[in-house]
Write a protein that holds these residues in place. Structure first.
Motif, PDB file in Angstrom:
ATOM      1  N   VAL A   1       0.879  -1.158   0.000  1.00 22.22           N
ATOM      2  CA  VAL A   1       0.000   0.000   0.000  1.00 22.22           C
ATOM      3  C   VAL A   1       0.921   1.214   0.000  1.00 22.22           C
ATOM      4  O   VAL A   1       1.856   1.295   0.797  1.00 22.22           O
ATOM      5  CB  VAL A   1      -0.945   0.022   1.229  1.00 22.22           C
TER       6      VAL A   1
ATOM      7  N   HIS B   1      -2.792  -1.051  -3.118  1.00 22.71           N
ATOM      8  CA  HIS B   1      -3.627   0.086  -2.716  1.00 22.71           C
ATOM      9  C   HIS B   1      -2.812   1.377  -2.836  1.00 22.71           C
ATOM     10  O   HIS B   1      -1.604   1.388  -2.573  1.00 22.71           O
ATOM     11  CB  HIS B   1      -4.087  -0.044  -1.257  1.00 22.71           C
ATOM     12  N   ARG B   2      -3.494   2.458  -3.190  1.00 19.55           N
ATOM     13  CA  ARG B   2      -2.882   3.799  -3.148  1.00 19.55           C
ATOM     14  C   ARG B   2      -3.722   4.647  -2.202  1.00 19.55           C
ATOM     15  O   ARG B   2      -4.851   5.050  -2.536  1.00 19.55           O
ATOM     16  CB  ARG B   2      -2.802   4.418  -4.534  1.00 19.55           C
ATOM     17  N   ILE B   3      -3.171   4.916  -1.035  1.00 19.57           N
ATOM     18  CA  ILE B   3      -3.882   5.638   0.020  1.00 19.57           C
ATOM     19  C   ILE B   3      -2.950   6.705   0.588  1.00 19.57           C
ATOM     20  O   ILE B   3      -1.859   6.400   1.067  1.00 19.57           O
ATOM     21  CB  ILE B   3      -4.325   4.673   1.146  1.00 19.57           C
TER      22      ILE B   3
ATOM     23  N   ALA C   1      -4.005   4.007   5.767  1.00 17.56           N
ATOM     24  CA  ALA C   1      -3.031   3.026   5.285  1.00 17.56           C
ATOM     25  C   ALA C   1      -2.615   2.079   6.405  1.00 17.56           C
ATOM     26  O   ALA C   1      -2.464   0.870   6.195  1.00 17.56           O
ATOM     27  CB  ALA C   1      -1.818   3.737   4.706  1.00 17.56           C
TER      28      ALA C   1
ATOM     29  N   VAL D   1      -5.068  -0.718   7.027  1.00 18.08           N
ATOM     30  CA  VAL D   1      -4.981  -1.735   5.979  1.00 18.08           C
ATOM     31  C   VAL D   1      -3.756  -2.618   6.205  1.00 18.08           C
ATOM     32  O   VAL D   1      -3.821  -3.848   6.070  1.00 18.08           O
ATOM     33  CB  VAL D   1      -4.945  -1.066   4.590  1.00 18.08           C
TER      34      VAL D   1
END
Length: 302
Positions: A197, A224-226, A232, A235
């Motif tokens: 992520v 994921h891109r957070i 983040a 996650v």
């Protein structure tokens, strides 16, 4: 027509001769004459006339000298107002901060400044932008909390002042159950094959991740891109991916239970600075807030 010329005309009315004006203002008589001539070129009606060997004002010159005195008084009042504004400790100071810095610093900054009649009034805004966009925010806020990677280009010097606050590493963040969690430090080779992520492009974690891929000559799998470190971290804590968290300012992420490990072999440091327009630092209230930010950050970094 400018204020210097109006001042010379007023002094000529008061002192009666070019020589006396020159002596009072400590300039040469020729400089006085040149400025009066420049003033005359912008006005059709004669402002002065010769009376013997002395230059005196005409009725039009007397009217302009009187009006000029009012203009000079108004300018002095304006200068005085600016001086009070610049020296007042209790003015309004606008501060923007990228999200993790805002979470870590805004509350402690209020406590550091305290309360009272001689305390700046701070107005906060969170502005989570890409590194290249921070300098432009100085046109909207008195102080801008900004970050850039250690190896990236420095902030523009033209019209912007930067005040260093901290050098903050980004650490690898893992769930406590992750096989790499027992290790004290990690290397790019150990983490490049993990599922990740990370942030959107243009932000610090993505910059470091691209460096990891480059030094290992291996692709990375981004799941994921957070941008929000707190999100983040939740996650990461759930397992299945790893990521990066700033060492000092990801206070919201601390509650998730993730573990952090330093990454060796590549630079993960980001520089946290305060950006401002130079003229803003002339205001005492702005300087007080900037100095309080330095103290708060020093406490945070230990």
């Amino acid at each position: 027509m400018n204020l210097q010329q109006l001042q010379l005309l007023r002094e000529l009315a008061a002192l009666g001769s070019v020589t006396a004006v020159a002596e009072a203002l400590r300039i040469s008589p020729s400089a006085v004459s040149q400025q009066l001539a420049a003033l005359q070129r912008g006005i059709a009606t004669p402002l002065t006339r010769k009376q013997g060997r002395t230059l005196v004002l005409t009725p039009a010159g007397e009217v302009l000298a009187e009006a000029g005195a009012d203009a000079l008084d108004a300018m002095a009042a304006a200068r005085s107002a600016v001086d009070r504004f610049e020296t007042a400790p209790s003015g309004v100071v606008t501060v923007s901060g990228f999200l993790s810095a805002a979470q870590a610093l805004f509350g402690p900054l209020i406590r550091e400044l305290g309360t009272g009649d001689h305390v700046p009034t701070v107005r906060f805004t969170d502005e989570d932008v890409a590194q290249s966009e921070f300098p432009a925010l100085t046109g909207r806020y008195d102080l801008v909390l900004a970050h850039r990677m250690e190896h990236s280009a420095r902030w523009p010097q033209n019209g912007i002042r930067s005040v260093p606050l901290a050098t903050e590493p980004l650490d690898i963040a893992l769930a406590p159950s992750h096989p790499l969690a027992p290790l004290a430090v990690l290397t790019p080779e150990q983490v490049v094959g993990e599922r990740w992520v990370t942030s959107r492009a243009g932000y610090s974690p993505d910059d470091v991740l691209r460096t990891i891929a480059a030094v290992t000559n291996s692709p990375v799998e981004i799941v994921h891109r957070i941008n929000d470190y707190g999100v983040a971290a939740t996650v990461i804590a759930a397992g299945g991916v790893i990521g990066m968290l700033p060492r000092y300012t990801s206070v919201v992420a601390d509650a998730t239970g993730v573990v952090r490990r330093p990454l060796l072999g590549v630079s993960t440091n980001r520089m946290i600075d305060v950006l401002t327009r130079p003229e803003n630092l002339r205001r005492r209230s702005v300087r007080l807030v900037a100095e309080a930010l330095e103290r708060v950050m020093a406490t945070l970094t230990g």
